[in-house]
Design a protein around this motif. Structure first.
Motif, PDB file in Angstrom:
ATOM      1  N   GLY A  55       0.854  -1.123   0.002  1.00 43.56           N
ATOM      2  CA  GLY A  55       0.036  -0.099  -0.104  1.00 43.56           C
ATOM      3  C   GLY A  55       0.890   1.170  -0.083  1.00 43.56           C
ATOM      4  O   GLY A  55       1.978   1.245   0.395  1.00 43.56           O
ATOM      5  N   TYR A  56       0.267   2.389  -0.317  1.00 45.36           N
ATOM      6  CA  TYR A  56       0.962   3.580  -0.312  1.00 45.36           C
ATOM      7  C   TYR A  56       0.150   4.802   0.266  1.00 45.36           C
ATOM      8  O   TYR A  56       0.691   5.845   0.508  1.00 45.36           O
ATOM      9  N   SER A  57      -1.226   4.615   0.189  1.00 44.21           N
ATOM     10  CA  SER A  57      -2.032   5.753   0.707  1.00 44.21           C
ATOM     11  C   SER A  57      -2.481   5.566   2.213  1.00 44.21           C
ATOM     12  O   SER A  57      -3.354   4.881   2.610  1.00 44.21           O
ATOM     13  N   PHE A  58      -1.692   6.246   3.103  1.00 44.59           N
ATOM     14  CA  PHE A  58      -2.047   6.152   4.424  1.00 44.59           C
ATOM     15  C   PHE A  58      -1.689   7.616   5.140  1.00 44.59           C
ATOM     16  O   PHE A  58      -0.886   8.120   4.887  1.00 44.59           O
ATOM     17  N   GLY A  59      -2.942   7.955   5.827  1.00 42.80           N
ATOM     18  CA  GLY A  59      -2.772   9.293   6.373  1.00 42.80           C
ATOM     19  C   GLY A  59      -1.690   9.408   7.461  1.00 42.80           C
ATOM     20  O   GLY A  59      -1.088  10.254   7.641  1.00 42.80           O
ATOM     21  N   VAL A  65       6.934  10.532   6.095  1.00 40.18           N
ATOM     22  CA  VAL A  65       7.683  10.076   4.887  1.00 40.18           C
ATOM     23  C   VAL A  65       6.948  10.901   3.637  1.00 40.18           C
ATOM     24  O   VAL A  65       7.515  10.801   2.686  1.00 40.18           O
ATOM     25  N   TYR A  66       5.789  11.255   3.861  1.00 42.21           N
ATOM     26  CA  TYR A  66       5.051  12.307   2.944  1.00 42.21           C
ATOM     27  C   TYR A  66       5.149  13.820   3.383  1.00 42.21           C
ATOM     28  O   TYR A  66       5.143  13.845   4.898  1.00 42.21           O
ATOM     29  N   PRO A  67       5.168  14.626   2.599  1.00 40.99           N
ATOM     30  CA  PRO A  67       4.934  15.979   3.128  1.00 40.99           C
ATOM     31  C   PRO A  67       3.290  16.126   3.939  1.00 40.99           C
ATOM     32  O   PRO A  67       2.426  15.681   3.788  1.00 40.99           O
ATOM     33  N   SER A  68       3.387  17.212   4.924  1.00 39.32           N
ATOM     34  CA  SER A  68       2.378  16.893   5.883  1.00 39.32           C
ATOM     35  C   SER A  68       1.086  17.442   5.125  1.00 39.32           C
ATOM     36  O   SER A  68      -0.056  17.330   5.430  1.00 39.32           O
ATOM     37  N   ASN A  69       1.122  18.369   4.093  1.00 40.12           N
ATOM     38  CA  ASN A  69      -0.022  18.782   3.524  1.00 40.12           C
ATOM     39  C   ASN A  69      -0.494  18.056   2.135  1.00 40.12           C
ATOM     40  O   ASN A  69      -1.015  18.549   1.216  1.00 40.12           O
ATOM     41  N   ILE A  70       0.298  17.034   1.903  1.00 41.74           N
ATOM     42  CA  ILE A  70      -0.164  16.199   0.641  1.00 41.74           C
ATOM     43  C   ILE A  70      -1.331  15.587   0.665  1.00 41.74           C
ATOM     44  O   ILE A  70      -2.319  15.352   1.703  1.00 41.74           O
ATOM     45  N   ARG A  71      -2.315  15.746  -0.643  1.00 49.12           N
ATOM     46  CA  ARG A  71      -3.444  15.366  -0.861  1.00 49.12           C
ATOM     47  C   ARG A  71      -3.355  13.593  -1.313  1.00 49.12           C
ATOM     48  O   ARG A  71      -2.383  13.177  -1.724  1.00 49.12           O
ATOM     49  N   SER A  73      -4.819  12.238  -3.600  1.00 52.54           N
ATOM     50  CA  SER A  73      -4.898  12.077  -4.807  1.00 52.54           C
ATOM     51  C   SER A  73      -3.430  12.259  -5.336  1.00 52.54           C
ATOM     52  O   SER A  73      -2.946  11.654  -6.406  1.00 52.54           O
ATOM     53  N   GLU A  74      -2.294  12.925  -4.421  1.00 54.83           N
ATOM     54  CA  GLU A  74      -0.829  12.919  -5.011  1.00 54.83           C
ATOM     55  C   GLU A  74      -0.169  11.814  -4.530  1.00 54.83           C
ATOM     56  O   GLU A  74       1.311  11.990  -4.765  1.00 54.83           O
ATOM     57  N   MET A  75      -0.482  10.945  -3.399  1.00 50.95           N
ATOM     58  CA  MET A  75       0.540  10.069  -2.873  1.00 50.95           C
ATOM     59  C   MET A  75       0.839   9.098  -3.835  1.00 50.95           C
ATOM     60  O   MET A  75       2.289   8.736  -3.578  1.00 50.95           O
ATOM     61  N   PHE A  76       0.411   8.540  -5.016  1.00 47.41           N
ATOM     62  CA  PHE A  76       0.716   7.750  -5.666  1.00 47.41           C
ATOM     63  C   PHE A  76       1.859   8.253  -6.549  1.00 47.41           C
ATOM     64  O   PHE A  76       3.116   7.580  -6.629  1.00 47.41           O
ATOM     65  N   ALA A  77       1.703   9.550  -6.974  1.00 55.66           N
ATOM     66  CA  ALA A  77       3.013  10.134  -7.679  1.00 55.66           C
ATOM     67  C   ALA A  77       4.078  10.174  -7.035  1.00 55.66           C
ATOM     68  O   ALA A  77       5.288  10.278  -7.398  1.00 55.66           O
ATOM     69  N   TYR A  78       3.759  10.468  -5.792  1.00 56.99           N
ATOM     70  CA  TYR A  78       4.989  10.869  -4.863  1.00 56.99           C
ATOM     71  C   TYR A  78       5.680   9.562  -4.494  1.00 56.99           C
ATOM     72  O   TYR A  78       6.983   9.586  -4.588  1.00 56.99           O
ATOM     73  N   TYR A  79       5.020   8.447  -4.460  1.00 50.26           N
ATOM     74  CA  TYR A  79       5.639   7.193  -4.149  1.00 50.26           C
ATOM     75  C   TYR A  79       6.347   6.866  -5.323  1.00 50.26           C
ATOM     76  O   TYR A  79       7.441   6.306  -5.049  1.00 50.26           O
ATOM     77  N   ALA A 294       3.181   4.164  10.778  1.00 50.10           N
ATOM     78  CA  ALA A 294       3.994   5.360  10.738  1.00 50.10           C
ATOM     79  C   ALA A 294       4.839   5.415   9.784  1.00 50.10           C
ATOM     80  O   ALA A 294       6.180   5.799  10.107  1.00 50.10           O
ATOM     81  N   GLY A 295       4.795   4.881   8.530  1.00 46.84           N
ATOM     82  CA  GLY A 295       5.687   5.091   7.509  1.00 46.84           C
ATOM     83  C   GLY A 295       6.912   4.114   7.526  1.00 46.84           C
ATOM     84  O   GLY A 295       7.886   4.134   6.697  1.00 46.84           O
ATOM     85  N   ALA A 296       7.048   3.000   8.509  1.00 45.38           N
ATOM     86  CA  ALA A 296       8.220   2.318   8.918  1.00 45.38           C
ATOM     87  C   ALA A 296       8.321   1.438   7.451  1.00 45.38           C
ATOM     88  O   ALA A 296       9.631   1.226   6.975  1.00 45.38           O
ATOM     89  N   ALA A 297       7.208   0.919   6.666  1.00 50.53           N
ATOM     90  CA  ALA A 297       7.650   0.312   5.545  1.00 50.53           C
ATOM     91  C   ALA A 297       8.297   1.179   4.357  1.00 50.53           C
ATOM     92  O   ALA A 297       9.234   0.698   3.633  1.00 50.53           O
TER      93      ALA A 297
END
Length: 324
Positions: A55-59, A65-71, A73-79, A294-297
């Motif tokens: 998975g990649y879409s986790f609040g 590991v993601y910017p705090s303001n990421i939407r 819908s933007e997570m997959f491209a960031y991943y 918490a983004g450990a993966a």
């Protein structure tokens, strides 16, 4: 001197002899058995090593590991673009039947050299085992609906394999094997990988039957508690698979922290020979980290990517959890 179990016995000539305890003998036998189970022909040139997370879409990844303001819908491209990973394991399909539109969208926007592994719906792999009154049956209608939903991904050539995870209550036997082979037939034409959650499946017979059926075996790194599986790096088809679940020993005590575990660099380094061996016995090996708390993966997959020499040094924020 009189010898005692596990103590040094000084014999004539001053030689020291360590007498093994029964427990040590059992541990040695267990290790030998696992070597026998995972035994394969000599490794050839290493296959494609594909690294990702379950998975990649986790609040809960925001600000870690993601910017705090990421939407969302933007997570997959960031991943895919920022972390430069080449696969992801789609896990939500275990909890709900997938939507064809979702996979049509994925197929349109995938970067080069990226593919998916997709976990089968629990209604296919788990619900048949809930009743003790009747033999489990393969719901072919449900399987057909699942195949139709993921068809856009398969047609685009970006479906790596399907992962079928089975419940701990499922034990090896004639009924189980009949079900497993009928499940393979229901997904004919797709690469299947089976993950067992009960160490009763650890046997040469399991590996032999999977090879004969051309079904992949999912090796797991998980805590050694209860019926959970030991690490057996077997390869039974041209697709090898290894899932890192973490080593949190509270697996059965508290499901909310089951995947709350961050591997150390030392722990991951010890896994390198296993991964390289699996890659040498397959065309493709998928390494998926499921310790998603918490983004450990994501932190661990970047660390593994670096240790394998597949990328530049890991990003500082990923390794050390610095907020963006």
């Amino acid at each position: 001197m009189r010898s005692t179990t596990g103590m040094v016995n000084l014999r004539s000539g001053g030689r020291a002899c360590l007498k093994r305890s029964p427990a040590a003998g059992l541990r040695s036998a267990s290790r030998a058995r696992r070597r026998q189970i995972s035994e394969n022909p000599e490794p050839r040139k290493m296959g494609d090593i594909r690294l990702g997370t379950s998975g990649y879409s986790f609040g809960g990844w925001k600000g870690i590991v993601y910017p705090s303001n990421i939407r969302e819908s933007e997570m997959f491209a960031y991943y895919t673009d920022y972390f430069r990973l080449n696969t992801v394991e789609i896990n939500y399909t275990y909890y709900t039947m997938p939507s064809r539109k979702v996979f049509e969208s994925y197929a349109r926007r995938l970067p080069d050299e990226f593919d998916f592994t997709v976990k089968l719906y629990a209604g296919i792999t788990h619900e048949p085992w809930l009743s003790a009154d009747s033999a489990p049956d393969v719901d072919t209608d449900l399987c057909s609906r699942f195949l139709w939903a993921i068809e856009p991904l398969a047609e685009s050539g970006r479906l790596g394999c399907l992962l079928a995870q089975f419940p701990p209550r499922m034990y090896p036997g004639r009924v189980s094997w009949d079900y497993l082979l009928r499940l393979r037939d229901a997904f004919a034409g797709q690469k299947l990988v089976y993950e067992f959650r009960n160490k009763a499946w650890v046997s040469p017979g399991t590996i032999s039957k999977l090879k004969q059926a051309d079904i992949g075996y999912c090796a797991v790194d998980e805590p050694q508690v209860g019926p959970l599986m030991p690490l057996v790096p077997a390869v039974t088809s041209d697709v090898a698979y290894l899932r890192f679940h973490g080593r949190n020993t509270k697996w059965f005590e508290d499901s909310s922290v089951r995947y709350d575990y961050l591997y150390s660099e030392r722990e991951l380094k010890k896994m390198l020979p296993t991964i390289k061996s699996m890659a040498g016995r397959s065309k493709t090996v998928y390494i998926q980290f499921n310790n998603c708390h918490a983004g450990a993966a994501l932190r661990n997959v970047k660390m593994m990517q670096y240790l394998l020499g597949l990328d530049v040094p890991p990003l500082q924020g990923v390794l050390f959890g610095a907020a963006f």
